[in-house]
Design an enzyme around this catalytic site. Structure first.
Site, PDB file in Angstrom:
ATOM      1  N   GLU A 108      32.804  38.350  45.834  1.00  0.00           N
ATOM      2  CA  GLU A 108      32.431  39.315  46.867  1.00  0.00           C
ATOM      3  C   GLU A 108      30.989  39.167  47.312  1.00  0.00           C
ATOM      4  OE1 GLU A 108      34.098  39.991  44.120  1.00  0.00           O
ATOM      5  OE2 GLU A 108      36.064  40.576  44.893  1.00  0.00           O
ATOM      6  N   HIS A 145      39.693  51.217  40.739  1.00  0.00           N
ATOM      7  CA  HIS A 145      40.341  50.866  42.020  1.00  0.00           C
ATOM      8  C   HIS A 145      40.577  52.143  42.819  1.00  0.00           C
ATOM      9  CE1 HIS A 145      41.096  47.101  39.931  1.00  0.00           C
ATOM     10  NE2 HIS A 145      41.613  46.566  41.016  1.00  0.00           N
TER      11      HIS A 145
HETATM   12  C1  LIG Z   1      35.779  41.883  41.729  1.00  0.00           C
HETATM   13  C2  LIG Z   1      37.215  41.929  42.045  1.00  0.00           C
HETATM   14  N1  LIG Z   1      37.656  41.336  43.170  1.00  0.00           N
HETATM   15  C3  LIG Z   1      38.957  41.373  43.487  1.00  0.00           C
HETATM   16  C4  LIG Z   1      39.839  42.011  42.689  1.00  0.00           C
HETATM   17  C5  LIG Z   1      41.292  42.106  43.086  1.00  0.00           C
HETATM   18  N2  LIG Z   1      42.073  41.262  42.212  1.00  0.00           N
HETATM   19  C6  LIG Z   1      42.663  41.762  41.127  1.00  0.00           C
HETATM   20  S1  LIG Z   1      43.360  40.600  40.215  1.00  0.00           S
HETATM   21  C7  LIG Z   1      42.903  39.391  41.280  1.00  0.00           C
HETATM   22  C8  LIG Z   1      43.250  37.984  40.982  1.00  0.00           C
HETATM   23  C9  LIG Z   1      42.672  37.566  39.695  1.00  0.00           C
HETATM   24  O1  LIG Z   1      43.061  36.279  39.405  1.00  0.00           O
HETATM   25  P1  LIG Z   1      42.775  35.653  38.008  1.00  0.00           P
HETATM   26  O2  LIG Z   1      41.375  35.920  37.603  1.00  0.00           O
HETATM   27  O3  LIG Z   1      43.217  34.257  38.052  1.00  0.00           O
HETATM   28  O4  LIG Z   1      43.693  36.505  37.017  1.00  0.00           O
HETATM   29  P2  LIG Z   1      45.282  36.604  36.999  1.00  0.00           P
HETATM   30  O5  LIG Z   1      45.657  37.668  37.961  1.00  0.00           O
HETATM   31  O6  LIG Z   1      45.838  35.289  37.348  1.00  0.00           O
HETATM   32  O7  LIG Z   1      45.609  37.040  35.612  1.00  0.00           O
HETATM   33  C10 LIG Z   1      42.212  39.925  42.348  1.00  0.00           C
HETATM   34  C11 LIG Z   1      41.716  39.152  43.487  1.00  0.00           C
HETATM   35  C12 LIG Z   1      39.341  42.642  41.520  1.00  0.00           C
HETATM   36  N3  LIG Z   1      40.128  43.337  40.684  1.00  0.00           N
HETATM   37  N4  LIG Z   1      38.042  42.572  41.220  1.00  0.00           N
END
Ligand SMILES: Cc1ncc(C[n+]2csc(CCOP(=O)(O)OP(=O)(O)O)c2C)c(N)n1
Ligand SMILES: [Mg+2]
Lengths: 334, 338
Positions: free
Chosen positions: B62, B130
């Site tokens: 972000e 959230h």
């Molecule tokens: C700072 C932040 N940006 C965006 C999100 C929204 N978000 C939640 S999970 C996710 C994907 C995360 O991917 P990864 O780190 O690969 O974990 P996975 O879901 O594959 O376990 C996103 C974009 C968030 N929770 N926190």
């Protein structure tokens, strides 16, 4: 990218040399996580469980393998996708289901919910749902252990998506600089939400990052529970000996949606099929069969026991006491 | 004319601005992935196919993509950035507050940052990280314009005005008001659909709007609370209390002309805000009313806001956290009786 990792000799040694009951214990944990998640998914889709969910079907071996290398007074940090980590670290099925139902008997009194599962007494910080937010935190916890000359280590779980955040760089750099006892566990399931890693990383090998910061990183088959366990045991030992941190990149795959009712339309069919064929539970069952002292009936009995345990806990959780309005304003300050 | 929800109206608004002006582009996480969701709440669904190369999916970063958007804006582009949940603005806030908001001033008026940052807010069953109401953290930042959209008509019109504005504009949207469909539908959603004109229109970024006229009391709210205030006013009318409802909508600057005219008529004010009472935007508005029209007040300004706590997960406590129609009705009754 379907990783072709050579079989881990350390994993093979664990399969041959470990006590049968220890291996069956790992199997039970894997099945427990899968069954827990499937049951929670059903309850959520049925509409009886509130909130939103991020689940880990297909990734059970990462949580189980890493946590099996930890002692009960070691800590983990987790993410929004923390049910598996929690069960692997020893949180109870009941306190977790109660939490998911928003009950005051839940591990966070219903205030945390699915994304913030945790229990400090079991060595698990409530899940940090801000991507990468747990990484500097884990470094700080490890710094405290170092300053207090305590032997504990922290295993910090995060996803491939977290690697792009500033918090990853900042936290990892300090962990490296001060040789902190943190095992940085990247569960690389190839996707961050709907985005495949090759769209967001020029170098998709997460383990390579470690060298840039001056410490050891390793890519491991994250769907092979013994390979994960072997790598985690080595990493934990190094951290306890003051040679941390270590970065473990565990290659795995999320079989279910990113959250809620996500249908995973962004995951190609052939990729899904290839990974479904490498299911961590089925693979471990096949490995156990090779030993000659584990029968299909043994595994079926474990599964039956787990199913019964979960069914009983669900029945209790559905009637568990909800918080009262007075609880709204408690727990804000220490 | 067509009836649309906020997600659809924003989508059309973005598409129209991108068609009108080639310098407009979108940047954010999961906004254009094939087979994906079109952003967390479907606002950009289908736009990547329509505008190849102009819907830019980023890593989860972000601070980084906000800075990239600010830099591009300085060089003549008009980025529409978004975070998946408003809570992540804390990561982006260095670029927003230290760079986007101040570069105009620091440069003695030579730099322009025509950036739009969209952010969904609201307590919706997701727990503490959230859920927060983020407006409060940005309304006191000189150099930023801050709006909050509660209807599809305003969402489209303010989005277009924001894109055309030469300053950084933050648009807050509420998860329960999007009208997102399918797998992204929200339990407990509230109807925020509007009749959307076929012709191009903008809604100014500095004007509140009277949603319902009344003489006994003025209820001020925005986002979900603007809807709850109207529902409360409808109930109060049945017992003879005529409440005027103003959707504040423009949170920085605040439109004291519209608010003042109402206060001079009614002499009584209830401000409704989702979010902790302490440090809320409602505190600023209450102080502003004292400065602009204290003489007209027949009673102290009343606030209905959340308790000073993080957003709890469990529905019982989350519902207690979020101001609701009965609490607004009760506050108005008490004020009018005083
Ligand atoms: C700072 C932040 N940006 C965006 C999100 C929204 N978000 C939640 S999970 C996710 C994907 C995360 O991917 P990864 O780190 O690969 O974990 P996975 O879901 O594959 O376990 C996103 C974009 C968030 N929770 N926190
Ligand atoms: Mg991932």
């Amino acid at each position: 990218m379907n990783p072709t990792l050579s079989p881990s000799p350390a994993a093979a040694a664990l399969l041959r040399g470990s006590d049968r009951n220890i291996l069956l214990g790992l199997y039970e944990k894997l099945v427990l996580i899968r069954e827990f998640e499937e049951r929670v998914k059903f309850l959520f889709l049925e509409g009886t469980m509130p909130g939103t969910i991020h689940q880990c079907q297909g990734q059970e071996a990462t949580a189980v393998g890493v946590c099996a290398a930890l002692r009960s007074d070691d800590f983990i940090t987790s993410t929004f996708r923390g049910h598996g980590h929690a069960l692997a670290k020893g949180l109870g099925v009941q306190e977790m289901l109660d939490e998911l139902f928003g009950a005051s008997t839940g591990c966070c009194k219903g205030k945390g919910g699915s994304m913030h599962m945790g229990n400090m007494d079991r060595g698990m910080v409530p899940g940090i749902a801000i991507v990468a937010g747990g990484i500097p935190l884990a470094a700080g916890m490890a710094l405290a252990f170092k300053l207090q000359q305590r032997p504990q280590v922290v295993a910090c779980f995060f996803g491939d998506g977290a690697v792009a955040e500033g918090a990853f760089h900042e936290g990892v750099n300090m962990a490296a600089l001060w040789n902190l006892p943190v095992v940085l566990v990247c569960e690389n399931n190839l996707y961050g939400a709907s985005t495949r890693i090759d769209k967001v990383m020029k170098n998709p090998c997460v383990a390579d990052r470690a060298a840039a910061y001056g410490f050891r990183g390793e890519t491991v088959d994250g769907n092979d529970v013994l390979a994960v366990l072997a790598a985690a045991q080595r990493a934990v030992a190094e951290c306890r000996a003051g040679q941390g941190p270590v970065l473990l990149e565990l290659l795995t795959y999320r079989r279910t949606g990113h959250s809620r009712r996500d249908a995973c339309h962004y995951q190609p069919k052939d990729e899904r099929e290839a990974w479904f064929a490498r299911d961590p539970i089925e693979r471990f069952a096949a490995q156990l069969a090779e030993r000659g002292d584990v029968t299909p009936a043994d595994l079926a009995a474990i599964r039956a026991r787990v199913e019964q345990q979960i069914a009983a806990a669900v029945a209790v959780a559905q009637r568990a006491p909800q918080p009262t309005l007075a609880d709204l304003t408690t727990d804000v300050y220490a | 004319m067509k009836r649309q929800g906020i997600a659809e109206a924003l989508r059309d608004g973005i598409a129209e601005e991108m068609t009108r002006d080639p310098s407009v582009f979108c940047i954010g996480e999961d906004i254009g992935v094939p087979g994906g969701w079109g952003g967390a709440f479907t606002v950009t669904l289908g736009l990547a196919e329509k505008f190849p190369g102009r819907i830019i999916d980023t890593p989860i970063a972000e601070l980084g993509f906000t800075g990239v958007a600010v830099g591009a804006a300085m060089m003549g582009m008009r980025p529409i950035a978004d975070v998946q949940y408003g809570d992540f603005l804390f990561l982006a806030s260095d670029q927003l507050i230290n760079n986007a908001a101040k570069l105009r001033y620091m440069s003695g008026g030579t730099v322009k940052v025509p950036l739009v940052m969209r952010a969904p807010i609201g307590a919706t069953g997701r727990g503490s990280q959230h859920a927060q109401s983020m407006e409060r953290y940005f309304t006191g930042v000189p150099g930023l314009k801050v709006v909050a959209v509660s209807t599809a008509y305003d969402a489209k019109g303010m989005l277009k005005a924001a894109v055309r504005d030469d300053n950084p504009v933050m648009i807050f949207e509420h998860k329960l008001l999007y009208g997102s469909k399918g797998a992204r539908a929200e339990p407990g959603a509230v109807d925020a659909t509007s009749e959307i004109p076929d012709d191009d229109y903008v809604v100014p970024l500095d004007r509140a709007v009277v949603r319902r006229e009344g003489t006994h009391v003025t209820i001020l709210g925005w986002l979900l609370m603007a809807h709850f205030a109207q529902a409360a006013a409808a109930q109060l009318a049945a017992e003879g209390i005529e409440a005027e409802v103003i959707d504040v909508r423009s949170l920085s600057p605040i439109d004291y002309e519209t608010i003042g005219a109402s206060v001079r008529k009614t002499g009584r004010v209830v401000i409704v805000e989702e979010g902790p009472k302490t440090g809320g935007v409602s505190a600023e508005i209450a102080a502003g009313i004292m400065e602009h029209c204290a003489d007209s007040l027949q009673a102290p300004v009343t606030r209905v806001a959340s308790a000073d706590v993080p957003v709890p997960f469990t529905p019982i406590l989350e519902n207690a956290y979020r101001p609701d129609v009965p609490r607004i009705v009760a506050a108005v009754r008490q004020l009018v009786g005083s």
